[in-house]
Write a protein that holds these residues in place. Structure first.
Motif, short mmCIF file in Angstrom:
data_model
loop_
_atom_site.label_atom_id
_atom_site.label_comp_id
_atom_site.label_asym_id
_atom_site.label_seq_id
_atom_site.Cartn_x
_atom_site.Cartn_y
_atom_site.Cartn_z
N PHE A 3 0.85 -1.19 0.00
CA PHE A 3 0.00 0.00 0.00
C PHE A 3 0.88 1.23 0.00
O PHE A 3 1.94 1.25 0.61
N ILE A 4 0.41 2.27 -0.69
CA ILE A 4 1.08 3.56 -0.68
C ILE A 4 0.06 4.59 -0.25
O ILE A 4 -1.06 4.62 -0.78
N GLU A 5 0.42 5.41 0.68
CA GLU A 5 -0.48 6.47 1.14
C GLU A 5 0.15 7.81 0.77
O GLU A 5 1.30 8.07 1.11
N TYR A 13 -1.19 9.65 -9.42
CA TYR A 13 -1.36 9.29 -10.82
C TYR A 13 -0.10 8.66 -11.41
O TYR A 13 -0.18 7.79 -12.27
N LYS A 14 1.08 9.05 -10.93
CA LYS A 14 2.30 8.38 -11.36
C LYS A 14 2.27 6.91 -10.95
O LYS A 14 2.66 6.03 -11.72
N CYS A 15 1.81 6.65 -9.74
CA CYS A 15 1.70 5.27 -9.27
C CYS A 15 0.65 4.50 -10.07
O CYS A 15 0.86 3.35 -10.45
N ARG A 27 3.44 -9.27 -13.43
CA ARG A 27 2.62 -8.10 -13.73
C ARG A 27 1.94 -7.62 -12.46
O ARG A 27 1.41 -8.41 -11.70
N ILE A 28 2.00 -6.30 -12.22
CA ILE A 28 1.42 -5.78 -10.99
C ILE A 28 0.11 -5.05 -11.27
O ILE A 28 -0.13 -4.56 -12.37
N ASN A 29 -0.73 -5.01 -10.28
CA ASN A 29 -2.00 -4.32 -10.34
C ASN A 29 -1.94 -3.13 -9.39
O ASN A 29 -1.55 -3.29 -8.25
N VAL A 30 -2.31 -1.96 -9.87
CA VAL A 30 -2.27 -0.75 -9.04
C VAL A 30 -3.65 -0.10 -9.12
O VAL A 30 -4.12 0.23 -10.20
N GLU A 56 -9.83 5.89 -18.12
CA GLU A 56 -9.94 7.08 -18.96
C GLU A 56 -8.65 7.88 -18.95
O GLU A 56 -8.18 8.34 -20.00
N TYR A 57 -8.06 8.05 -17.77
CA TYR A 57 -6.81 8.80 -17.64
C TYR A 57 -5.69 8.13 -18.44
O TYR A 57 -4.97 8.79 -19.21
N LEU A 58 -5.56 6.82 -18.30
CA LEU A 58 -4.50 6.11 -19.00
C LEU A 58 -4.73 6.11 -20.50
O LEU A 58 -3.79 6.24 -21.28
N SER A 59 -5.98 6.00 -20.91
CA SER A 59 -6.30 6.04 -22.34
C SER A 59 -5.97 7.41 -22.92
O SER A 59 -5.37 7.51 -23.99
N GLU A 60 -6.36 8.47 -22.22
CA GLU A 60 -6.06 9.83 -22.69
C GLU A 60 -4.55 10.05 -22.76
O GLU A 60 -4.05 10.65 -23.71
N THR A 61 -3.83 9.57 -21.75
CA THR A 61 -2.37 9.72 -21.73
C THR A 61 -1.74 8.97 -22.90
O THR A 61 -0.87 9.49 -23.60
#
Length: 90
Positions: A3-5, A13-15, A27-30, A56-61
């Motif tokens: 976990f990252i807080e 969003y970088k994570c 393969r990791i899931n975030v 949506e964010y990843l698709s736009e990026t």
């Protein structure tokens, strides 16, 4: 499981961009956490909303990256097939 807080939205969003990245051959899931009762409907709805926002964010990026490469002459339209586009956008 890890976990990252963070309170920094840019770091979050970088994570999230690491979704399906490979780490030590796996393969990791975030995903964002939804908190609350594990089986609650409100929590499940939060997860759905977070996943939709992340997709949506990843698709736009990914689209922006492809468009930038094309604009700079780094890619020709003929080099992009459905497999390449799916790889970049997913």
């Amino acid at each position: 499981m890890a976990f990252i807080e963070t309170t920094d939205p840019e770091l979050m969003y970088k994570c999230l961009k690491l979704l399906h990245a490979h780490l030590d051959g796996r393969r990791i899931n975030v995903e964002r956490s939804a908190g609350g009762n594990k089986g609650s409907e409100a929590r499940q709805n939060k997860f759905k909303r977070y996943r939709t926002e992340q997709e949506e964010y990843l698709s736009e990026t990914g689209n922006k990256i492809l468009e930038d490469y094309k604009a700079q002459g780094g890619l020709n339209e003929s080099e992009l097939d459905d497999g390449v586009i799916a790889l970049v956008l997913h």
